[in-house]
Motif scaffolding. Sequence first.
Motif, mmCIF file in Angstrom:
data_model
loop_
_atom_site.group_PDB
_atom_site.id
_atom_site.type_symbol
_atom_site.label_atom_id
_atom_site.label_comp_id
_atom_site.label_asym_id
_atom_site.label_seq_id
_atom_site.Cartn_x
_atom_site.Cartn_y
_atom_site.Cartn_z
ATOM 1 N N ALA A 42 0.832 -1.206 0.000
ATOM 2 C CA ALA A 42 0.000 0.000 0.000
ATOM 3 C C ALA A 42 0.864 1.252 0.000
ATOM 4 C CB ALA A 42 -0.921 -0.019 1.218
ATOM 5 N N LEU A 74 2.412 1.429 -3.595
ATOM 6 C CA LEU A 74 1.436 1.576 -4.679
ATOM 7 C C LEU A 74 0.272 2.444 -4.213
ATOM 8 C CD1 LEU A 74 1.367 -2.168 -5.798
ATOM 9 C CD2 LEU A 74 2.563 -0.291 -6.955
ATOM 10 N N SER A 124 -3.789 2.239 -5.051
ATOM 11 C CA SER A 124 -4.104 0.890 -5.525
ATOM 12 C C SER A 124 -5.341 0.308 -4.855
ATOM 13 C CB SER A 124 -2.916 -0.039 -5.278
ATOM 14 O OG SER A 124 -2.667 -0.170 -3.876
#
Length: 217
Positions: free
Chosen positions: A166, A169, A172
């Motif tokens: 997390a 990205l 996401s």
Amino acid sequence: MGRDLLGELVTRYLALVLIAVQAGVTVAGQPDWIYDIFGLSWDGILAGRLWQPFTHALVHGPWWTYWWHLALNLICLMMVGGRVERIGGARILLKTLGAGVLGGAVLQMLSSSVPFPLIGASGGLFAAMFWLLTIHADDRMWPVRLKGRNLAIGIFIAEAGILAAAWMLPGSGLEKIGSGCHLGGAAAGWYLGRKSLGPRLTKEDLMRERERREGAS
């Protein structure tokens, strides 16, 4: 299995509280202000809503779209919470759930910058789960047939991996899982489980105990 699903007395009361809160939120039409006031967020804390590290565990997602959120947490509460209450009693259950909720809130706040409030009882439930896995570290757990210690390590690594992903990205959607909350709850449950087991015996402790027994014989 059936007894676990029925839970214990305090576990059932807690489940009824969660259902009653969700029913009230549903009747009110899931207004955003409920999540803003009782969910956990930096904006809320900075605005002086210091109850949020505790109250976020009582609120779950909208019934008609995220009903699975409450349903899954209720199943976990009845099965895992019921076992904790049966083994350690109501006091241990409440202490573990409370520590998990608070520990999960703290780590979530430190590890995430998502703009929406954190909601759900997952931190407390992870604490109860890891309390059990610590108490039964050498027992094989149903249904995966892994030792409690290995299962706890696997879950912890998986949640840490999701949290790291997390971070790497952003946007996401992985940040919505609340892995920081899960990890904080898991750490609290492990710590309380270790305390329930008492101090570990060292080799020297065992040798002294052996000498004591031989001297008394």
